[in-house]
Design an enzyme around this catalytic site. Structure first.
Site, PDB file in Angstrom:
ATOM      1  N   LYS A 237       0.846  -1.197   0.000  1.00 16.23           N
ATOM      2  CA  LYS A 237       0.000   0.000   0.000  1.00 16.23           C
ATOM      3  C   LYS A 237       0.877   1.241   0.000  1.00 16.23           C
ATOM      4  O   LYS A 237       1.790   1.372   0.820  1.00 16.23           O
ATOM      5  CB  LYS A 237      -0.929  -0.010   1.220  1.00 16.23           C
ATOM      6  CG  LYS A 237      -1.793   1.257   1.352  1.00 16.23           C
ATOM      7  CD  LYS A 237      -2.821   1.160   2.479  1.00 16.23           C
ATOM      8  CE  LYS A 237      -3.522   2.492   2.720  1.00 16.23           C
ATOM      9  NZ  LYS A 237      -4.522   2.430   3.815  1.00 16.23           N
ATOM     10  N   ASP A 242      -2.807   9.976   4.013  1.00 15.74           N
ATOM     11  CA  ASP A 242      -4.226   9.607   4.020  1.00 15.74           C
ATOM     12  C   ASP A 242      -4.983  10.539   4.974  1.00 15.74           C
ATOM     13  O   ASP A 242      -4.956  10.357   6.187  1.00 15.74           O
ATOM     14  CB  ASP A 242      -4.368   8.139   4.469  1.00 15.74           C
ATOM     15  CG  ASP A 242      -5.833   7.704   4.565  1.00 15.74           C
ATOM     16  OD1 ASP A 242      -6.704   8.424   4.054  1.00 15.74           O
ATOM     17  OD2 ASP A 242      -6.075   6.617   5.148  1.00 15.74           O
ATOM     18  N   LYS A 249     -10.598  12.283   8.428  1.00 15.54           N
ATOM     19  CA  LYS A 249     -10.139  11.810   9.732  1.00 15.54           C
ATOM     20  C   LYS A 249     -10.051  12.986  10.696  1.00 15.54           C
ATOM     21  O   LYS A 249      -9.744  14.104  10.272  1.00 15.54           O
ATOM     22  CB  LYS A 249      -8.725  11.206   9.617  1.00 15.54           C
ATOM     23  CG  LYS A 249      -8.651   9.870   8.932  1.00 15.54           C
ATOM     24  CD  LYS A 249      -7.209   9.386   8.888  1.00 15.54           C
ATOM     25  CE  LYS A 249      -7.077   8.078   8.124  1.00 15.54           C
ATOM     26  NZ  LYS A 249      -7.796   6.960   8.745  1.00 15.54           N
ATOM     27  N   ASP A 260       1.253   5.833   5.857  1.00 19.90           N
ATOM     28  CA  ASP A 260       0.287   4.948   5.217  1.00 19.90           C
ATOM     29  C   ASP A 260       0.849   4.320   3.940  1.00 19.90           C
ATOM     30  O   ASP A 260       0.117   3.699   3.183  1.00 19.90           O
ATOM     31  CB  ASP A 260      -1.011   5.728   4.936  1.00 19.90           C
ATOM     32  CG  ASP A 260      -2.238   4.839   4.944  1.00 19.90           C
ATOM     33  OD1 ASP A 260      -2.165   3.719   5.495  1.00 19.90           O
ATOM     34  OD2 ASP A 260      -3.273   5.256   4.386  1.00 19.90           O
ATOM     35  N   ASP A 319     -12.418   7.024   3.288  1.00 21.37           N
ATOM     36  CA  ASP A 319     -11.258   6.684   4.119  1.00 21.37           C
ATOM     37  C   ASP A 319     -10.872   5.210   3.967  1.00 21.37           C
ATOM     38  O   ASP A 319      -9.811   4.793   4.413  1.00 21.37           O
ATOM     39  CB  ASP A 319     -11.554   7.021   5.588  1.00 21.37           C
ATOM     40  CG  ASP A 319     -10.293   7.100   6.438  1.00 21.37           C
ATOM     41  OD1 ASP A 319      -9.197   7.121   5.843  1.00 21.37           O
ATOM     42  OD2 ASP A 319     -10.406   7.154   7.670  1.00 21.37           O
ATOM     43  N   GLU A 321      -9.675   3.830   1.472  1.00 24.12           N
ATOM     44  CA  GLU A 321      -9.084   4.085   0.155  1.00 24.12           C
ATOM     45  C   GLU A 321      -8.005   3.065  -0.202  1.00 24.12           C
ATOM     46  O   GLU A 321      -7.790   2.768  -1.371  1.00 24.12           O
ATOM     47  CB  GLU A 321      -8.488   5.494   0.128  1.00 24.12           C
ATOM     48  CG  GLU A 321      -7.064   5.634   0.705  1.00 24.12           C
ATOM     49  CD  GLU A 321      -6.937   5.253   2.183  1.00 24.12           C
ATOM     50  OE1 GLU A 321      -7.953   5.321   2.897  1.00 24.12           O
ATOM     51  OE2 GLU A 321      -5.830   4.876   2.599  1.00 24.12           O
ATOM     52  N   ARG A 323      -7.802  -0.149   0.121  1.00 21.93           N
ATOM     53  CA  ARG A 323      -8.298  -1.346  -0.581  1.00 21.93           C
ATOM     54  C   ARG A 323      -8.633  -1.048  -2.039  1.00 21.93           C
ATOM     55  O   ARG A 323      -8.573  -1.929  -2.886  1.00 21.93           O
ATOM     56  CB  ARG A 323      -9.499  -1.917   0.181  1.00 21.93           C
ATOM     57  CG  ARG A 323     -10.665  -1.004   0.269  1.00 21.93           C
ATOM     58  CD  ARG A 323     -11.679  -1.432   1.328  1.00 21.93           C
ATOM     59  NE  ARG A 323     -11.203  -1.159   2.699  1.00 21.93           N
ATOM     60  CZ  ARG A 323     -11.913  -1.440   3.786  1.00 21.93           C
ATOM     61  NH1 ARG A 323     -13.099  -2.030   3.691  1.00 21.93           N
ATOM     62  NH2 ARG A 323     -11.434  -1.163   4.977  1.00 21.93           N
TER      63      ARG A 323
HETATM   64  N1  BES Z   1      -4.793   4.040   6.696  1.00 24.28           N
HETATM   65  C1  BES Z   1      -5.972   3.707   7.392  1.00 24.28           C
HETATM   66  C2  BES Z   1      -5.784   2.571   8.399  1.00 24.28           C
HETATM   67  C3  BES Z   1      -4.920   2.856   9.593  1.00 24.28           C
HETATM   68  C4  BES Z   1      -5.495   3.239  10.794  1.00 24.28           C
HETATM   69  C5  BES Z   1      -3.563   2.670   9.544  1.00 24.28           C
HETATM   70  C6  BES Z   1      -4.685   3.465  11.887  1.00 24.28           C
HETATM   71  C7  BES Z   1      -2.758   2.907  10.638  1.00 24.28           C
HETATM   72  C8  BES Z   1      -3.324   3.297  11.818  1.00 24.28           C
HETATM   73  C9  BES Z   1      -7.047   3.274   6.407  1.00 24.28           C
HETATM   74  O1  BES Z   1      -6.994   3.851   5.159  1.00 24.28           O
HETATM   75  C10 BES Z   1      -8.367   3.628   7.014  1.00 24.28           C
HETATM   76  O2  BES Z   1      -8.592   4.781   7.229  1.00 24.28           O
HETATM   77  N2  BES Z   1      -9.185   2.622   7.295  1.00 24.28           N
HETATM   78  C11 BES Z   1     -10.448   2.832   7.893  1.00 24.28           C
HETATM   79  C12 BES Z   1     -11.420   1.871   7.262  1.00 24.28           C
HETATM   80  C13 BES Z   1     -12.848   2.133   7.624  1.00 24.28           C
HETATM   81  C14 BES Z   1     -13.294   3.433   6.984  1.00 24.28           C
HETATM   82  C15 BES Z   1     -13.687   0.992   7.122  1.00 24.28           C
HETATM   83  C16 BES Z   1     -10.321   2.581   9.385  1.00 24.28           C
HETATM   84  O3  BES Z   1      -9.585   1.681   9.783  1.00 24.28           O
HETATM   85  O4  BES Z   1     -10.948   3.312  10.146  1.00 24.28           O
HETATM   86 ZN    ZN Z   2      -8.055   5.714   5.039  1.00 20.46          ZN
HETATM   87 ZN    ZN Z   3      -5.119   4.495   4.494  1.00 21.57          ZN
END
Ligand code: BES
Ligand code: ZN
Ligand code: ZN
Length: 466
Positions: A237, A242, A249, A260, A319, A321, A323
């Site tokens: 990734k 992000d 966020k 990220d 968020d 993103e 995937r």
């Molecule tokens: N980059 C984040 C995941 C993340 C969270 C990495 C904390 C490192 C520390 C990812 O893109 C994300 O924001 N995922 C969301 C998914 C949700 C919207 C289904 C998440 O984990 O809240």
């Molecule tokens: Zn995200």
């Molecule tokens: Zn992310």
């Protein structure tokens, strides 16, 4: 990077400014014992007087008629012992030391790896403090183990640097430049721009990158040593930042989002180490690098995207993103002839909730491939734990308007993310969700706070074990 050298000199004969003696379970190791006897039990008395137990990382600096000695608690793990020792030595004013062996070849390797990793610092943006040099001689060490540890550490250092670099510096373009920097080592690098990605049909990846003024880049790497019998395809990734996009966020959640792209960093770091080591396995690497930002061009909640695979996705959360970018990167890897894929991503906060900051979540679409990766991680000393790709939860990703939507509900968030990825590949896939271990909030035995380079050593061990 600190300097490690092998030496035949024994601790009890060498005349050097500082000698390091290990203590385990309150007792000196053999070379230290011999010295203590010669000094009439000076070490033993000093340890008692200072109440020094020799717990892992505990140290006692002694000035004797024969020079300075650092008694140091080794603990169980030679890698962590090395990391702790390097950090302790950087705090002293000694630029050099002679270190007693902690065991045979394997322990020496782990000790050396720990010394390199523990002494890592990221000071590129400090205008004052500069890293001080440290040169260690390891008594009785084999040169080969030290060289291997250095080459592995080079890759981990690269991954850490890339994660630590701020997002205004490490743009998608800069990440591509870092990949191109591997060319002199014999790694083939191809960088696709937006037009090329458009022509291919990477609709999901392009949508995520659209909100930024910094254009996305798709990076394809190839390390193909002559005579390689096995091939491993890697996907990382590569979100250089992000923000969450329109599903924005909060500030606290954004603070570590320069990291990220830790999956991409692990892929690049492993490629670098593999090339330095001359690892006899072909490695391919794929990175969809972009930023998830907000603007009048950014993708929205409700958009329907057409992925490279042909499948359509309804965006229910901008968020989620990673995937989307990975769906296209995985499909691309498969098109390039991958027969098995190892993918690493800081994909979900849910994985951190489930396993904490130190353990990565491992998902496998095929048990044998999952077990191979698990064993590689174990040999590498990186913590991963298997999680279920529960088919029943596929329901959660059904969309009324497209083939899939990009989020399920709150429950089982790491699993639905993994199920989403699995929908875009036919070949065996292992997905490592490294959201926890990629970024350390505090200093630890193997390094300072910040990027850890998690995944580099696992990739190398998996490749070695094919
Ligand atoms: N980059 C984040 C995941 C993340 C969270 C990495 C904390 C490192 C520390 C990812 O893109 C994300 O924001 N995922 C969301 C998914 C949700 C919207 C289904 C998440 O984990 O809240
Ligand atoms: Zn995200
Ligand atoms: Zn992310």
């Amino acid at each position: 990077m600190i300097t490690l050298n092998a030496t035949e000199a024994r601790l009890d004969e060498a005349q050097v400014p500082l000698r390091v003696l290990w203590v385990r379970q309150g007792a000196l190791l053999p070379q230290g014992e011999a010295l203590d006897a010669r000094l009439g039990g000076l070490f033993r008395r000093s340890m008692e007087k200072a109440g020094f137990k020799g717990e892992a990382g505990e140290s006692l600096l002694l000035a004797t008629p024969e020079g300075h000695f650092l008694l140091f608690g080794a603990g169980e793990d030679p890698r962590e012992a090395g990391g702790r020792l390097a950090q302790a030595l950087l705090k002293t004013s000694f630029p050099e030391a002679l270190v007693e062996p902690l065991g045979a070849e394997e322990e020496t390797y782990a000790l050396a790896e720990g010394l390199y990793l523990g002494s890592y610092r990221f000071e590129r943006h400090k205008t004052e403090r500069q890293a001080k040099p440290l040169a260690l001689r390891l008594s009785g060490a084999g040169l080969e183990a030290l060289e291997r540890a250095r080459k592995v550490a080079e890759g981990v250092y690269l991954a850490r640097d890339l994660v630590n670099e701020p997002p205004n510096v490490l743009t998608p373009e800069a990440l591509a430049e870092a990949a191109l920097g591997l060319k002199p080592l014999g790694v083939g690098v191809e960088v696709l721009d937006e037009a090329a990605m458009e022509a291919l049909g990477m609709g999901a990846f392009l949508a995520v990158g659209k909100g930024s003024e910094n254009p996305p880049r798709f990076i394809a790497l190839r390390y193909a040593p002559e005579g390689a019998q096995e091939r491993l395809d890697l996907v990382g990734k590569g979100l250089t930042f992000d923000s969450g996009g329109y599903s924005l966020k909060p500030t606290e959640g954004m603070a570590t989002m320069k990291g990220d792209m830790a999956g991409a960093a692990a892929v690049l770091g492993a490629m670098k180490s593999a090339a330095l080591l001359g690892l006899p396995v072909e490695l391919r690497g794929y990175i969809a690098a972009c930023e998830n930002l907000i603007s009048g061009r950014a993708y929205r909640v409700g958009d329907v995207l057409r992925t490279l695979s042909g499948k359509t996705v309804e965006v229910m959360n901008t968020d989620a993103e990673g995937r989307l970018t990975l769906a296209d990167a995985l499909a691309y890897a498969e098109r390039q002839g991958a027969s098995r894929i190892l993918e690493l991503s800081t994909l979900t906060g849910a994985a951190v909730v489930a396993l904490g900051e130190e353990v990565a979540a491992l998902f496998a679409t095929e048990a044998a491939w999952g077990e191979k990766v698990r064993q590689g991680a174990e040999r590498a000393g990186e913590k991963v734990w298997p999680m279920p790709l529960e088919k029943a939860y596929r329901e959660k990703l059904k969309s009324p308007v497209a083939d899939l939507k990009n989020v399920g509900d709150r429950n089982g968030g790491a699993i639905t993310a993994a199920l989403f990825l699995a929908a875009f590949v036919q070949v065996p896939l292992v997905h490592l969700d490294i959201a926890g271990p990629a970024f350390a909030k505090r200093a630890h035995p193997l390094g300072p706070e910040g990027g850890t380079g998690f995944g580099v050593r696992t990739i190398l061990e998996v490749a070695r074990g094919l």
